[in-house]
Design a protein around this motif. Structure first.
Motif, PDB file in Angstrom:
ATOM      1  N   ARG A 106     -28.829  45.033   0.071  1.00 30.78           N
ATOM      2  CA  ARG A 106     -27.434  44.681  -0.108  1.00 30.78           C
ATOM      3  C   ARG A 106     -26.670  45.851   0.476  1.00 30.78           C
ATOM      4  NH1 ARG A 106     -27.699  39.603  -2.781  1.00 30.78           N
ATOM      5  NH2 ARG A 106     -29.395  39.661  -4.675  1.00 30.78           N
TER       6      ARG A 106
ATOM      7  N   THR B  63     -31.496  31.808   1.586  1.00 35.81           N
ATOM      8  CA  THR B  63     -31.254  32.229   0.158  1.00 35.81           C
ATOM      9  C   THR B  63     -31.519  30.934  -1.015  1.00 35.81           C
ATOM     10  OG1 THR B  63     -29.396  32.406  -1.685  1.00 35.81           O
ATOM     11  CG2 THR B  63     -28.627  31.350   0.264  1.00 35.81           C
ATOM     12  N   ILE B  64     -32.263  31.562  -2.058  1.00 34.25           N
ATOM     13  CA  ILE B  64     -32.864  30.403  -2.878  1.00 34.25           C
ATOM     14  C   ILE B  64     -31.593  29.501  -3.509  1.00 34.25           C
ATOM     15  CG2 ILE B  64     -34.820  31.556  -3.530  1.00 34.25           C
ATOM     16  CD1 ILE B  64     -33.461  32.043  -6.387  1.00 34.25           C
TER      17      ILE B  64
ATOM     18  N   ARG C 181     -26.102  32.835  -9.599  1.00 42.98           N
ATOM     19  CA  ARG C 181     -24.902  33.210 -10.291  1.00 42.98           C
ATOM     20  C   ARG C 181     -23.569  32.759  -9.839  1.00 42.98           C
ATOM     21  NH1 ARG C 181     -25.542  39.230  -7.648  1.00 42.98           N
ATOM     22  NH2 ARG C 181     -25.956  38.628  -5.376  1.00 42.98           N
TER      23      ARG C 181
ATOM     24  N   HIS D  99     -36.549  36.855 -11.355  1.00 43.60           N
ATOM     25  CA  HIS D  99     -36.932  37.164 -10.114  1.00 43.60           C
ATOM     26  C   HIS D  99     -38.327  36.337  -9.552  1.00 43.60           C
ATOM     27  CE1 HIS D  99     -33.962  40.024 -10.373  1.00 43.60           C
ATOM     28  NE2 HIS D  99     -33.739  39.928  -8.935  1.00 43.60           N
TER      29      HIS D  99
HETATM   30  O1  F6P Z   1     -28.755  35.554  -3.926  1.00 43.56           O
HETATM   31  C1  F6P Z   1     -30.074  35.166  -4.717  1.00 43.56           C
HETATM   32  C2  F6P Z   1     -30.111  35.645  -5.774  1.00 43.56           C
HETATM   33  O2  F6P Z   1     -31.406  35.630  -6.303  1.00 43.56           O
HETATM   34  C3  F6P Z   1     -29.150  35.038  -7.213  1.00 43.56           C
HETATM   35  O3  F6P Z   1     -29.666  33.889  -7.310  1.00 43.56           O
HETATM   36  C4  F6P Z   1     -29.259  36.114  -8.067  1.00 43.56           C
HETATM   37  O4  F6P Z   1     -27.756  36.029  -8.900  1.00 43.56           O
HETATM   38  C5  F6P Z   1     -29.307  37.373  -7.180  1.00 43.56           C
HETATM   39  O5  F6P Z   1     -29.698  37.116  -6.048  1.00 43.56           O
HETATM   40  C6  F6P Z   1     -29.956  38.493  -7.873  1.00 43.56           C
HETATM   41  O6  F6P Z   1     -29.941  39.544  -7.425  1.00 43.56           O
HETATM   42  P1  F6P Z   1     -30.622  40.873  -7.404  1.00 43.56           P
HETATM   43  O7  F6P Z   1     -32.198  40.648  -6.765  1.00 43.56           O
HETATM   44  O8  F6P Z   1     -29.956  41.922  -6.642  1.00 43.56           O
HETATM   45  O9  F6P Z   1     -31.006  41.092  -8.633  1.00 43.56           O
END
Ligand code: F6P
Length: 318
Positions: A73, A126-127, A172, A249
């Motif tokens: 990101r 994206t999930i 989220r 995750h």
């Molecule tokens: O965008 C996908 C996602 O899995 C969301 O559902 C979740 O809020 C976010 O990514 C978690 O992000 P990170 O992997 O940065 O913790």
């Protein structure tokens, strides 16, 4: 006419991204284009982590979760100076078009690049299924299958112990995973941003369920509440003892389902075809079982209103 295509994955990874990369690589080569992998998303584009890919580079990737190109990101990509550096890196390799796979942040980055003269086509990966222009995003189906597998297992134990299982799922900003899986497992209650969070209502539904069931399932999206606190309240106020499980995750991993593999592969082909037709500034969307190219801005601001219909079904069915 484009000659060299770059491909990157950005944002949270999703099962099926590898299948989409494979499709972009093979479709490009089939059409006599050179294709370049950009590692670690926009960060790698900024840092110049670029490498030519060949047919063989994507062998045996189709069935694997994650993204072999890596992802990141990079909120700083909204800064035009950062994007200028990214464009210089693309120019160095002569890359004149880009396929970007990811969620809304990825699409915003691609839109900005497109406006600066780099032809970009997006693929929704994206999930969360939170890109409104498309009925499905790559990874959503696999993540939901992971969730229902976990909840089915939790039900075995919660039913044996006469318990209420509270499951926190990802999403989220979007309750799609929660609501769809809620229907698929027959959850007693789902709470998400869209449905709202009403503790008295949850307690009442669980109390009612305890009159004729040995278990109850409550699904909550992340960031809505503290699920351990919720478990305490349910234990205090209903006949069920409650336990909370955060799936986290694990929902992002695993081999993609048939649906995600086919969606990713066909979207990958279509993305390159759109570039060859001279289209850009758009993303590939599945609308009513058909793949279409929709301008980024439109796809991001469209309303998807199926969730509350599904929620109504869920409320009747528990
Ligand atoms: O965008 C996908 C996602 O899995 C969301 O559902 C979740 O809020 C976010 O990514 C978690 O992000 P990170 O992997 O940065 O913790």
């Amino acid at each position: 006419m484009i000659k060299k295509v770059g491909i990157l994955t950005s944002g949270g990874d999703a099962p099926g991204m590898n299948a989409a990369i494979r499709a972009v690589v093979r479709t490009s080569i089939y059409n006599n284009l050179e294709v370049y992998g950009i590692y670690d998303g926009y960060r790698g584009l900024y840092e110049g982590k670029i490498e030519r890919l060949f047919r063989k580079s994507v062998s045996e990737r189709l069935m694997r979760g994650g993204t072999f190109l890596g992802t990141a990101r990079l909120p700083e990509f909204s800064n035009p100076e950062i994007r200028e550096v990214a464009i210089e890196n693309l120019n160095e390799y002569g890359i004149d078009a880009l396929v970007t796979i990811g969620g809304d942040g990825t699409f915003r980055g691609a839109l900005a690049l497109d406006k600066m003269g780099i032809k970009c086509v997006g693929i929704p990966g994206t999930i969360d299924n939170d890109i409104n222009g498309t009925d499905y995003t790559i990874g959503f189906d696999t993540a939901m299958n992971t969730v229902i597998d976990a909840i089915d297992k939790l039900r075995d134990t919660s039913s044996s112990h006469r318990r209420c299982s509270i499951i926190e799922v990802m999403g989220r900003n979007c309750g799609a995973i929660a609501i769809w899986t809620g229907i698929a497992v027959g959850a007693e209650y789902v709470a998400s941003k869209e449905t709202g969070f009403d503790i008295d209502d949850i307690v009442e539904v669980i109390r009612q369920a305890s009159r004729f069931k040995r278990h109850a399932v409550v699904i909550v999206t992340e960031n809505l509440t503290n699920v351990d606190e919720l478990a305490k309240i349910i234990t205090e106020k209903t006949p069920f003892e409650a336990r909370a499980t955060v799936l986290g995750h694990v929902q992002r991993g695993g081999s993609p389902t048939v649906r995600d593999r086919v969606l990713a592969s066909t979207m990958g082909v279509k993305a390159v075809e759109e570039l060859l037709k001279g289209n850009s500034g758009c993303c590939i969307c599945e609308v009513g079982n058909k793949l279409v190219a929709i301008p980024f801005e439109e796809a991001l601001k469209m309303e998807k209103d199926d969730l509350m219909d599904k929620y109504r079904a869920l409320k009747v069915l528990w």
